[in-house]
Design an enzyme around this catalytic site. Sequence first.
Site, PDB file in Angstrom:
ATOM      1  CD  GLU A  80      64.639  21.805  11.988  1.00  0.00           C
ATOM      2  OE1 GLU A  80      64.850  21.002  11.048  1.00  0.00           O
ATOM      3  OE2 GLU A  80      63.501  22.169  12.308  1.00  0.00           O
ATOM      4  CG  HIS A 131      72.962  51.797   7.112  1.00  0.00           C
ATOM      5  ND1 HIS A 131      73.470  53.075   7.073  1.00  0.00           N
ATOM      6  CD2 HIS A 131      73.530  51.130   6.072  1.00  0.00           C
ATOM      7  CE1 HIS A 131      74.278  53.191   6.038  1.00  0.00           C
ATOM      8  NE2 HIS A 131      74.338  52.020   5.423  1.00  0.00           N
ATOM      9  CE  LYS A 149      56.172  19.492  14.512  1.00  0.00           C
ATOM     10  NZ  LYS A 149      56.673  18.362  13.744  1.00  0.00           N
TER      11      LYS A 149
HETATM   12  O1  PA5 Z   1      63.995  19.546   8.651  1.00  0.00           O
HETATM   13  C1  PA5 Z   1      62.974  19.042   9.072  1.00  0.00           C
HETATM   14  O2  PA5 Z   1      62.847  17.826   9.157  1.00  0.00           O
HETATM   15  C2  PA5 Z   1      61.784  19.885   9.478  1.00  0.00           C
HETATM   16  O3  PA5 Z   1      62.047  21.238   9.390  1.00  0.00           O
HETATM   17  C3  PA5 Z   1      60.612  19.586   8.562  1.00  0.00           C
HETATM   18  O4  PA5 Z   1      60.984  19.824   7.241  1.00  0.00           O
HETATM   19  C4  PA5 Z   1      59.387  20.403   8.930  1.00  0.00           C
HETATM   20  O5  PA5 Z   1      59.061  20.227  10.277  1.00  0.00           O
HETATM   21  C5  PA5 Z   1      58.200  19.983   8.070  1.00  0.00           C
HETATM   22  O6  PA5 Z   1      57.957  18.635   8.213  1.00  0.00           O
HETATM   23  P1  PA5 Z   1      57.064  17.844   7.188  1.00  0.00           P
HETATM   24  O7  PA5 Z   1      57.701  17.890   5.851  1.00  0.00           O
HETATM   25  O8  PA5 Z   1      56.982  16.450   7.737  1.00  0.00           O
HETATM   26  O9  PA5 Z   1      55.707  18.514   7.167  1.00  0.00           O
END
Ligand code: PA5
Length: 442
Positions: A282, A303, A417
């Site tokens: 990310e 393996h 989303k």
């Molecule tokens: O790193 C990030 O920002 C995302 O992976 C969030 O942690 C994830 O989408 C969950 O978001 P939230 O904590 O707002 O529910």
Amino acid sequence: MLSVDVSKAVSFLSGDYQLGDELKQAANWLQNGGGKGDDFIGWVKLPEAYDKDEFARIEKAAKKIQSDSKALVVIGIGGSYLGARGVIECLGSPNYNLKKKDTPNVYFMGNGLSSAATKEVYDLVKDVDFSVNVISKSGTTTEPAVAFRFFKELLEQKYGKAEAAKRIYATTDKSRGALKSLADAEGYETFVVPDDVGGRYSVLTAVGLLPIAVAGIDINELMGGAADMMKACRTDDFTNPAWEYAAVRNALYRAGKKTELLACFEPSFRFMAEWWKQLYGESEGKDNKGLFPASVDFTADLHSMGQYIQQGERTLLETVVRFDPDDEQMVVPYDDVNGDGLNFLAGKTLHEINTQAMDGTLLAHVEGGVPNMIVRAGKRDARELGALIYFFEYACGLSGYLLGVNPFDQPGVEAYKKNMFALMNKPGYEEMGAELRKKLGK
Ligand code: PA5
């Protein structure tokens, strides 16, 4: 103290791989701001600057949950999930819930939309005393919000609304979001995800610390290890292991490597690798750039994936996390019959054999054209793991800046989303929903 051995990776690079000036600039942005996304660098100083009062509340809440619950359902996804699971499995075992222990079982929910997975945990906790820690920074993420509905309803049926509220702990933004409003309205105890700490950098906040503490892991040691590494990472030269790692992985990327495999010879590390994948994926995978972070469990995956690593596309690099031997060691027994011909291993610890597997794999993969870095992570304990977490976070921030991206946003996550909302006819998305259904031929 953690160290990085890059000797079997730099042999694949020609010229100056150290990128010293770029790293100095990146480190300055992390320490002082001024770089992309610098409103999300709160995690850099967190191991020192964390909220001590909240930390004490986390410890108190963990003790209460340990005393009144046989299970804790932790509801969250992405950065609100992977760190806690990684630490609990790494230090407490992937079989943590099956072990005889004084601490509650910990179940992770809200990290998907599977009916079967939800029902399974629902059935596992419905007849035992349990609590819920619902975690969402935004407070609006669909998967955890849906899961929370089921477990909130179950708690309220079981204990009544007032007692249920005492068993729900919400970790979210300090003032915004649907979860914060609900928590205030219902009187849940709340913990804060600081504004300047993004989800994937939040394991050392209440997001990770409450479930980790409930599982009986010493969160003071975890923070202490992170603080040790934070100090080491302030050094602006190549004695800083995060500099070394960030520099070499970027130099290899610039030289044409496309995928980084994180490998470990301890199966308990599997979810730490999942955490690492989110952190790097990310943070770096944007603007059509970035190493693809993947992970392998050795020796099991030797393996399966071993064939590809040895002889497939030569676009891989490998980073192997090695731990010192655990105190308790299994020793290979002697066998009179020796039908398997393995008596030459009798009397050796599994760690000794695992180490030969590590060295043998290292040489084979390097000879096969895969640059290898070794992260020597010390003992598999809370202190060393805290240091490893901070090391990977800091190196990720540096690495993202070397790559020229904003390491602290995740604009690409929104695409699915929006489509999902449209396809579910969320109010306001009707037109988009019709278009998407047409594309799907529905
Ligand atoms: O790193 C990030 O920002 C995302 O992976 C969030 O942690 C994830 O989408 C969950 O978001 P939230 O904590 O707002 O529910």
